[in-house]
Scaffold this motif. Structure first.
Motif, mmCIF file in Angstrom:
data_model
loop_
_atom_site.group_PDB
_atom_site.id
_atom_site.type_symbol
_atom_site.label_atom_id
_atom_site.label_comp_id
_atom_site.label_asym_id
_atom_site.label_seq_id
_atom_site.Cartn_x
_atom_site.Cartn_y
_atom_site.Cartn_z
ATOM 1 N N VAL A 126 0.623 -1.126 0.486
ATOM 2 C CA VAL A 126 -0.125 -0.144 0.303
ATOM 3 C C VAL A 126 0.887 1.465 -0.199
ATOM 4 C CG1 VAL A 126 -1.832 1.511 1.389
ATOM 5 C CG2 VAL A 126 -1.789 -1.129 0.893
ATOM 6 N N ASP A 127 1.482 1.565 1.226
ATOM 7 C CA ASP A 127 2.591 2.286 0.475
ATOM 8 C C ASP A 127 3.712 2.190 1.320
ATOM 9 O OD1 ASP A 127 3.279 4.968 1.720
ATOM 10 O OD2 ASP A 127 2.004 5.722 1.634
ATOM 11 N N SER A 128 5.177 2.495 0.980
ATOM 12 C CA SER A 128 5.950 2.275 1.404
ATOM 13 C C SER A 128 6.605 2.484 2.559
ATOM 14 C CB SER A 128 7.489 2.087 0.148
ATOM 15 O OG SER A 128 7.139 3.636 -0.610
ATOM 16 N N ASP A 129 6.322 4.335 3.010
ATOM 17 C CA ASP A 129 6.713 5.173 3.991
ATOM 18 C C ASP A 129 5.736 3.920 4.813
ATOM 19 O OD1 ASP A 129 6.618 6.965 5.858
ATOM 20 O OD2 ASP A 129 6.884 8.336 4.742
ATOM 21 N N PHE A 130 7.458 4.266 5.791
ATOM 22 C CA PHE A 130 6.400 2.806 6.731
ATOM 23 C C PHE A 130 5.942 3.871 7.648
ATOM 24 C CE2 PHE A 130 7.334 1.592 11.278
ATOM 25 C CZ PHE A 130 7.173 0.121 11.272
ATOM 26 N N HIS A 131 5.738 5.280 8.028
ATOM 27 C CA HIS A 131 5.227 5.455 9.397
ATOM 28 C C HIS A 131 3.781 5.846 8.563
ATOM 29 C CE1 HIS A 131 4.308 8.489 11.979
ATOM 30 N NE2 HIS A 131 4.026 9.624 11.348
ATOM 31 N N ARG A 132 3.560 6.062 7.506
ATOM 32 C CA ARG A 132 2.024 5.578 6.846
ATOM 33 C C ARG A 132 1.468 4.333 6.892
ATOM 34 N NH1 ARG A 132 3.576 9.275 3.321
ATOM 35 N NH2 ARG A 132 3.659 8.107 1.877
ATOM 36 N N ALA A 133 1.899 3.773 6.809
ATOM 37 C CA ALA A 133 2.141 2.581 7.004
ATOM 38 C C ALA A 133 1.453 2.149 8.127
ATOM 39 C CB ALA A 133 3.257 1.213 5.989
ATOM 40 N N LEU B 268 9.684 -2.626 16.718
ATOM 41 C CA LEU B 268 10.873 -1.815 16.612
ATOM 42 C C LEU B 268 11.268 -3.028 14.976
ATOM 43 C CD1 LEU B 268 11.354 -4.485 20.638
ATOM 44 C CD2 LEU B 268 12.597 -2.539 19.595
ATOM 45 N N TRP B 269 10.735 -3.358 14.513
ATOM 46 C CA TRP B 269 11.405 -3.292 13.522
ATOM 47 C C TRP B 269 11.248 -2.236 12.445
ATOM 48 C CZ3 TRP B 269 13.222 -6.991 10.811
ATOM 49 C CH2 TRP B 269 13.742 -6.907 9.588
ATOM 50 N N GLY B 270 10.805 -1.775 12.418
ATOM 51 C CA GLY B 270 10.479 -0.077 12.221
ATOM 52 C C GLY B 270 11.987 0.694 11.956
ATOM 53 N N ARG B 271 12.042 0.617 13.875
ATOM 54 C CA ARG B 271 13.751 1.351 14.401
ATOM 55 C C ARG B 271 14.651 1.079 13.715
ATOM 56 N NH1 ARG B 271 14.401 2.039 20.944
ATOM 57 N NH2 ARG B 271 16.331 3.439 20.281
ATOM 58 N N HIS B 272 14.676 -0.490 13.788
ATOM 59 C CA HIS B 272 15.964 -1.098 13.054
ATOM 60 C C HIS B 272 15.839 -0.707 11.455
ATOM 61 C CE1 HIS B 272 18.057 -4.582 11.589
ATOM 62 N NE2 HIS B 272 18.726 -4.626 12.187
ATOM 63 N N SER B 273 15.511 -1.326 10.505
ATOM 64 C CA SER B 273 15.453 -1.348 9.319
ATOM 65 C C SER B 273 14.738 0.307 8.640
ATOM 66 C CB SER B 273 14.378 -2.408 8.542
ATOM 67 O OG SER B 273 14.500 -3.201 9.233
ATOM 68 N N TYR B 274 13.718 1.005 9.417
ATOM 69 C CA TYR B 274 13.350 2.447 8.415
ATOM 70 C C TYR B 274 13.659 3.864 9.263
ATOM 71 C CZ TYR B 274 10.804 -1.344 5.884
ATOM 72 O OH TYR B 274 10.618 -2.029 5.435
ATOM 73 N N GLY B 275 14.538 2.948 10.584
ATOM 74 C CA GLY B 275 14.572 4.372 10.843
ATOM 75 C C GLY B 275 13.114 4.655 11.833
ATOM 76 N N TYR B 276 12.453 4.135 12.276
ATOM 77 C CA TYR B 276 11.130 4.440 13.102
ATOM 78 C C TYR B 276 11.491 5.207 14.308
ATOM 79 C CZ TYR B 276 6.525 4.306 14.996
ATOM 80 O OH TYR B 276 5.619 4.766 15.744
#
Length: 223
Positions: free
Chosen positions: A9-16, A85-93
């Motif tokens: 749907v959306d590659s932007d992790f925050h929005r997804a 945690l995955w987002g923080r590790h892989s996307y800098g969330y």
């Protein structure tokens, strides 16, 4: 659901993440309504007060159908934590402190309830409050679709949910707990948990006040 949102749907992790949480919140709200209907006139597993008479906080049998709802919600909290945690590790969330606190309280409360076989009903009924993340999902969809009119609608809807949906919910549950204490309908041995539940209601009201302030546009009164 989280994986599908970020990949399809959306590659932007925050929005997804907001989008997938919004969809999950619809299911959680449904679980809360279901739990209210199931538990309204239940009797405590120990033969003591139950249902609304006990403020929806009473002893449950290990085979109580509401236990499945508890597992479902615990799975949601756990998956959210793992995905953050995955987002923080892989996307800098950047993990939101308020969301971490909210989920931490949920994991602790539901874990204790399952261990002691108490309070399934009130725990699940609080999921009615999850209507708020639905509005967050709407905001994320607006960003995804670049529709400026929808973002204003999402913000107003979130404010309405906080004030006119969540506020009355905490008031209703708090009043039910106080009534049970006043009328002597507290199940055996659960008075400390009743007091803890009332403290949690106050803490949730504090979180709601924080979110209300975030919803208010600059230049307007914030409380």
């Amino acid at each position: 659901m989280h994986v599908y949102a970020v990949r399809k749907v959306d590659s932007d992790f925050h929005r997804a993440f907001k989008l997938s949480r919004g969809v999950a919140a619809i299911l959680l709200t449904g679980v809360g309504v279901w739990a209210l209907a199931v538990s309204f006139n239940q009797t405590g597993a120990d033969g003591g007060p139950g249902g609304w008479h006990a403020g929806f906080l009473f002893h449950h049998a290990t085979n109580d159908v509401l236990r499945f709802g508890m597992y479902f919600v615990l799975g949601h909290f756990t998956s959210d934590f793992l995905w953050m945690l995955w987002g923080r590790h892989s996307y800098g969330y950047e993990m939101r402190a308020d969301l971490v606190i909210h989920h931490g309280i949920g994991l602790l409360t539901y874990g204790i309830a399952l261990y002691l076989n108490v309070a399934y009903a009130i725990c699940l009924i609080t999921m009615v409050s999850e209507l708020m993340p639905v509005t967050t999902g709407l905001s994320a969809w607006e960003q995804h679709e670049h529709n400026p009119r929808l973002v204003g609608f999402a913000r107003k809807a979130r404010l309405l949910v906080l004030v006119w949906w969540r506020g009355p919910l905490w008031g209703f549950l708090g009043a039910a707990l106080i009534r049970a204490i006043w009328m002597g309908d507290v199940p055996n041995g659960l008075l400390p948990i009743f007091i803890l539940a009332l403290v949690c209601m106050i803490a949730l009201l504090g979180l709601d006040e924080f979110w209300i302030r975030k919803c208010m546009p600059r230049g307007e009164p914030k409380s």
